[in-house]
Design an enzyme around this catalytic site. Structure first.
Site, PDB file in Angstrom:
ATOM      1  N   GLY A 139      52.273 -25.184  39.134  1.00 10.57           N
ATOM      2  CA  GLY A 139      52.827 -24.655  40.368  1.00 10.57           C
ATOM      3  C   GLY A 139      54.416 -23.968  40.334  1.00 10.57           C
ATOM      4  O   GLY A 139      54.998 -23.080  39.503  1.00 10.57           O
ATOM      5  N   GLU A 251      61.068 -11.947  42.103  1.00 16.57           N
ATOM      6  CA  GLU A 251      59.838 -12.122  43.009  1.00 16.57           C
ATOM      7  C   GLU A 251      60.656 -12.794  44.664  1.00 16.57           C
ATOM      8  O   GLU A 251      59.915 -12.566  45.737  1.00 16.57           O
ATOM      9  CB  GLU A 251      59.044 -13.084  42.328  1.00 16.57           C
ATOM     10  CG  GLU A 251      58.164 -13.334  43.206  1.00 16.57           C
ATOM     11  CD  GLU A 251      57.230 -14.095  42.100  1.00 16.57           C
ATOM     12  OE1 GLU A 251      55.728 -14.999  43.434  1.00 16.57           O
ATOM     13  OE2 GLU A 251      57.065 -15.065  41.606  1.00 16.57           O
ATOM     14  N   ARG A 277      52.613  -5.921  79.748  1.00 21.01           N
ATOM     15  CA  ARG A 277      52.750  -7.520  79.891  1.00 21.01           C
ATOM     16  C   ARG A 277      52.817  -8.065  81.973  1.00 21.01           C
ATOM     17  O   ARG A 277      53.882  -8.339  81.878  1.00 21.01           O
ATOM     18  CB  ARG A 277      52.045  -8.129  79.613  1.00 21.01           C
ATOM     19  CG  ARG A 277      51.038  -9.488  80.140  1.00 21.01           C
ATOM     20  CD  ARG A 277      50.342  -9.119  80.348  1.00 21.01           C
ATOM     21  NE  ARG A 277      49.522 -10.805  80.033  1.00 21.01           N
ATOM     22  CZ  ARG A 277      48.998 -11.480  81.224  1.00 21.01           C
ATOM     23  NH1 ARG A 277      49.573 -10.790  82.164  1.00 21.01           N
ATOM     24  NH2 ARG A 277      48.144 -12.199  81.311  1.00 21.01           N
ATOM     25  N   GLU A 376      60.940 -27.041  49.691  1.00 22.40           N
ATOM     26  CA  GLU A 376      61.518 -27.564  48.662  1.00 22.40           C
ATOM     27  C   GLU A 376      61.836 -27.704  47.381  1.00 22.40           C
ATOM     28  O   GLU A 376      63.622 -28.516  46.706  1.00 22.40           O
ATOM     29  CB  GLU A 376      60.617 -28.850  49.115  1.00 22.40           C
ATOM     30  CG  GLU A 376      60.283 -29.047  50.265  1.00 22.40           C
ATOM     31  CD  GLU A 376      58.964 -28.390  50.890  1.00 22.40           C
ATOM     32  OE1 GLU A 376      58.581 -28.851  51.820  1.00 22.40           O
ATOM     33  OE2 GLU A 376      58.256 -27.550  50.718  1.00 22.40           O
TER      34      GLU A 376
END
Length: 386
Positions: A139, A251, A277, A376
């Site tokens: 990957g 990317e 709310r 990482e």
């Protein structure tokens, strides 16, 4: 609807401001009303690509002579940011993978004949692009790919598999990475090939059912005796790893821009909710703890946006930004998790109900710390350059 906007930085010229306005209008008027149906179907209609292409949004970075807009990295940032405001991450990913991560390889490295053959149709949204690098055991470690391409009398014969390929089911133009020199170690000996839909050796093994990004199609592909002609080679033989790494920088920048768009929209939705709310006799917005939380999330979003825009400017100035774009990918995509989880928390039980925008956005956001280089790995890229 409460609007949450930052001031536009001076580095954005009139062209970029116009791009933002046009993409946002299209997102609000065309994509948002249809995107839930796309999410349910697990695919985006080809007409949507054609319509988006007709407006010029799918080829903004590509050469004008082949149907593109000839713009710089900032246009990719604006596109990713504004598309992500639709709250459907799969829509943003499908369009940007096509425009910035697959077809961009042809725009930057293709021969005149390859550009002439593929770019006009891609820029017009008539042909959809996919980039095929990831494998089951490779990957973020691109150098570990095992797919092989062997030269033959007819061109090249490719065997292997690819996985987690966005636009892999309904794509038309596949940019495939394969090892062309079996003796080369690591990153050496990898090349890129252009493969067209309909080649009998290219088979969709399965379409994945995903946790998020459900509007985009994601596939596992088998490359079984895939025969391609000599002119399917993209760029120089053996330079594929370096081409992939170069495109990864864009990317990762786009991933940062998509994150910023999602953060801003998440805060906008949450502001609207907490002002309506009621709890303990007043609106949630009147509670200091709620206002402070949103102010903190907005501050982090502004910091992330500043990082992304600065990095895009450096790319357009021709600077080496591997370290900086790795910082963007790590910090901004991780910050996205914090911001959207904070927004969901302030929505209370409503935020946990499937079908609400904030619930979907939290699911969609998770992949951005993984795809395009895990956090990482990005931090290691930064550390190596310290």
């Amino acid at each position: 609807m409460t609007e949450f906007e930052f001031n536009e930085p001076e580095l954005l010229d009139d062209d970029m401001r116009m791009v933002r306005a046009q993409v946002r209008r299209y997102v609000e008027e065309v994509i948002v009303p249809q995107a839930d149906a796309w999410e349910q179907a697990g695919e985006i209609p080809r007409k949507a690509f054609r319509d988006f292409g007709e407006l010029g949004f799918l080829g903004m970075r590509h050469p004008v002579e082949y149907g593109g807009g000839g713009l710089g990295a900032m246009s990719s940032v604006i596109l990713g940011e504004e598309l992500s405001r639709c709250t459907f991450g799969g829509v943003a990913s499908a369009f940007t993978v096509h425009s910035d991560m697959s077809i961009g390889h042809i725009a930057h490295r293709g021969t005149h004949e390859q550009k002439q053959r593929y770019l006009p149709a891609a820029c017009a949204g008539e042909k959809i692009g996919a980039v095929c690098v990831t494998e089951a055991h490779a990957g973020s470690d691109v150098a570990g790919i095992k797919t092989r391409a062997v030269r033959t009398a007819e061109g090249w014969l490719i065997n292997g598999s690819k996985t987690y390929i966005t636009n892999g089911v309904y794509g038309d133009i596949y940019i495939i990475a394969a090892r062309t020199d079996p003796a080369a170690k690591g990153s050496r000996g990898i090349s890129l090939f252009i493969v067209e839909k309909g080649n009998p050796g290219l088979k969709v093994a399965r379409k994945f059912d995903k946790h998020g990004w459900r509007a985009s199609d994601t596939a596992e592909l088998f490359l079984d005796e895939l025969q391609v002609p000599e002119d399917a080679l993209l760029g120089e033989e053996g330079k594929g790893f370096y081409y992939i790494m170069s495109t990864f920088q864009n990317e990762r920048l786009v991933a940062g821009a998509m994150s910023v768009g999602q953060m801003a929209k998440g805060i906008e939705l949450t502001l609207d909710y907490v002002k309506q709310r009621q709890a303990f006799g007043k609106s949630l917005w009147e509670q200091p703890v709620v206002r402070n939380k949103l102010a903190w999330l907005a501050s982090k979003t502004f910091a992330c946006r500043t990082m992304v825009y600065s990095c895009a400017q450096m790319i357009d100035e021709g600077k080496d930004i591997v370290r900086e774009v790795s910082m963007v990918k790590a910090f901004v995509c991780e910050s996205l998790q914090e911001v959207l989880h904070g927004c969901l928390q302030l929505h209370g039980g409503t935020g946990y109900i499937t079908g609400t925008p904030i619930e979907r956005m939290v699911r969609d956001a998770r992949i951005l710390t993984i795809g395009g280089g895990a956090t990482e790995v990005m931090l290691e890229e930064v550390a190596k350059r310290m």
